[in-house]
Design an enzyme around this catalytic site. Structure first.
Site, PDB file in Angstrom:
ATOM      1  N   ASN A 101       0.815  -1.215   0.000  1.00  0.00           N
ATOM      2  CA  ASN A 101       0.000   0.000   0.000  1.00  0.00           C
ATOM      3  C   ASN A 101       0.854   1.274   0.000  1.00  0.00           C
ATOM      4  O   ASN A 101       0.353   2.354  -0.329  1.00  0.00           O
ATOM      5  CB  ASN A 101      -0.946   0.007   1.204  1.00  0.00           C
ATOM      6  CG  ASN A 101      -2.223  -0.777   0.909  1.00  0.00           C
ATOM      7  OD1 ASN A 101      -2.540  -1.050  -0.253  1.00  0.00           O
ATOM      8  ND2 ASN A 101      -2.957  -1.146   1.954  1.00  0.00           N
ATOM      9  N   HIS A 339      -1.020  -7.788   5.679  1.00  0.00           N
ATOM     10  CA  HIS A 339       0.336  -7.226   5.645  1.00  0.00           C
ATOM     11  C   HIS A 339       0.425  -5.949   4.815  1.00  0.00           C
ATOM     12  O   HIS A 339       1.447  -5.710   4.138  1.00  0.00           O
ATOM     13  CB  HIS A 339       1.329  -8.284   5.133  1.00  0.00           C
ATOM     14  CG  HIS A 339       1.150  -9.611   5.809  1.00  0.00           C
ATOM     15  ND1 HIS A 339       0.430 -10.649   5.256  1.00  0.00           N
ATOM     16  CD2 HIS A 339       1.550 -10.050   7.013  1.00  0.00           C
ATOM     17  CE1 HIS A 339       0.403 -11.669   6.082  1.00  0.00           C
ATOM     18  NE2 HIS A 339       1.069 -11.332   7.171  1.00  0.00           N
ATOM     19  N   CYS A 340      -0.654  -5.139   4.841  1.00  0.00           N
ATOM     20  CA  CYS A 340      -0.715  -3.873   4.075  1.00  0.00           C
ATOM     21  C   CYS A 340      -0.474  -4.120   2.586  1.00  0.00           C
ATOM     22  O   CYS A 340      -0.006  -3.223   1.874  1.00  0.00           O
ATOM     23  CB  CYS A 340       0.297  -2.837   4.573  1.00  0.00           C
ATOM     24  SG  CYS A 340       0.151  -2.424   6.301  1.00  0.00           S
ATOM     25  N   ALA A 341      -0.729  -5.328   2.120  1.00  0.00           N
ATOM     26  CA  ALA A 341      -0.415  -5.637   0.724  1.00  0.00           C
ATOM     27  C   ALA A 341      -1.533  -6.466   0.093  1.00  0.00           C
ATOM     28  O   ALA A 341      -1.327  -7.618  -0.290  1.00  0.00           O
ATOM     29  CB  ALA A 341       0.923  -6.374   0.648  1.00  0.00           C
TER      30      ALA A 341
END
Ligand code: PLP
Length: 381
Positions: A101, A339-341
């Site tokens: 992100n 995982h912000c992804a």
């Protein structure tokens, strides 16, 4: 504090080398002046710390001129500076499909401001084929290719050297998210050819949180996002254009930068041994995780090169549940979720359920791996 088996290095490395802790304390106690401003002893001591840190981080990353490295609050800040400082409405970017992100969100904001964003999809392990990037670049004029060096979910290492050549051939910049590359991979940024490379200080580089670095290759002039004081050219209204002052307005994070400098010196001495051990332990963990019934490891298969990140999904026990049990019953620290992804999880087919991530790094031992594997067997039984 109870003993923690810390396997969350991909989120942030911990504990730090003692020399990093000492450097932060030294900066706060012995060099607490404002660097680059006043000319008294304690401010000059702070200036010296920053100069040394820039020189040593540059040496570690293979940056010929340390002034091409700007200290920033982290990789996210560095990526925002590179993306928003280089892209204008009407520009086109070609971007990888497993981005964090820290890339996806600034690009989303830039898209709303009139930047065209085209995604090049990798395979199920997230590997980007340089030929696909070349084909995408042939379709329309492009200002930049944006790609991560390594995935924080899949562990996949992207061929960023090849992408730099392909981007340059098409007259585009290559902007790299190096959050999971620095420290874990031996780097020579000058040879790599990226035009902008953003680094986290607090992950594989083993520095404190709240500091990172942005490398801008000579001649690549991003417009700064912040204007303000820096101690030089104070009589002028405009932001200085000299590096690194252009990108470092305001009082810097001197303790963090001092810690990062100490971490760079530590890695210059110990990095090869640490990386070899990370690779060995990652392979050992991978092999042993494969023996757990119902468990799938994401990303490249065993034996293929990767950074020391292993995400797993169990066919019955949810990742959040496993992470909670590992922490509360065994003192094993890992991270569950997206995982912000979300892009990387979409690639792996885990966007709905997320995954459980083991992040290997400095200080982990074989007995840590043994404990984690035993705990996984018991929790997933
Ligand atoms: N990019 C990737 C691939 C990451 O894993 C992270 C951190 O999780 C970031 C960017 C953001 O880095 P920072 O915490 O230094 O802003």
């Amino acid at each position: 504090m109870k003993h923690i088996t810390y396997l969350d290095h991909a989120a942030t490395s911990w504990p730090k080398p003692q020399s990093v802790v000492d450097a932060v304390v030294h900066a706060l106690t012995e060099a607490g002046g404002n660097p680059g401003r006043s000319a008294h002893t304690i401010a000059l001591a702070a200036s010296r710390l920053i100069l040394e840190a820039r020189t040593d981080v540059a040496a570690l990353l293979g940056v010929r001129d340390p002034r091409d490295l700007a200290f920033v609050p982290g990789c996210t800040a560095g990526l925002n500076l590179a993306l928003k400082g280089l892209l204008r409405p009407g520009d086109r970017v070609v971007v990888g499909s497993t981005e964090h992100n820290a890339v996806a969100r600034p690009l989303h904001a830039l898209e709303a401001a009139g930047v065209r964003v085209d995604v090049v999809h990798g395979d199920s392990a997230g590997r980007i084929d340089p030929d696909d990037v070349e084909r995408a670049l042939a379709q329309a004029p492009t200002r930049a290719v944006v790609c991560q060096h390594a995935s924080n979910v899949l562990g996949t290492i992207q061929p960023v050297g090849d992408l730099a050549d392909i981007a340059h051939e098409a007259g585009a910049y290559l902007i790299v998210d190096g959050a999971q590359g620095v420290g874990h991979l031996k780097l020579d940024l000058t040879a790599l050819g990226a035009d902008a490379y953003a680094a986290s200080g607090h992950k594989g580089l083993l520095g404190p949180q709240g500091v990172g670095a942005l490398y801008l290759a000579p001649g690549v002039e991003a417009v700064e996002l912040t204007q303000g004081g820096g101690g030089s050219n104070s009589e002028e209204a405009v932001q200085p254009t000299a590096r690194p002052d252009r990108y470092e307005a305001g009082t810097p994070n001197t303790p963090g930068i001092a810690g990062l400098g100490a971490a760079a010196r530590f890695l210059l001495a110990e990095g090869d041994a640490i990386r070899a051990e990370e690779r060995r332990l990652t392979r050992m963990l991978y092999e042993q995780l494969l023996e757990i019934p119902g468990l799938r490891v994401l990303g490249p298969p065993l034996g293929e090169e990767r950074v020391p990140v292993l995400c797993v999904v169990h066919d019955r026990v949810e990742a959040d549940r496993i992470a909670f049990e590992l922490d509360s019953r065994y003192g094993v620290a890992v991270r569950a979720g997206l995982h912000c992804a979300p892009w990387a999880h979409a690639t792996a087919g885990t966007a709905e359920c997320g995954a459980l991530r083991f992040g290997i790094g400095f200080g982990i031992t074989e007995s840590d791996i043994d404990l984690a594997v035993r705990a996984m067997h018991e929790v997933c039984a």
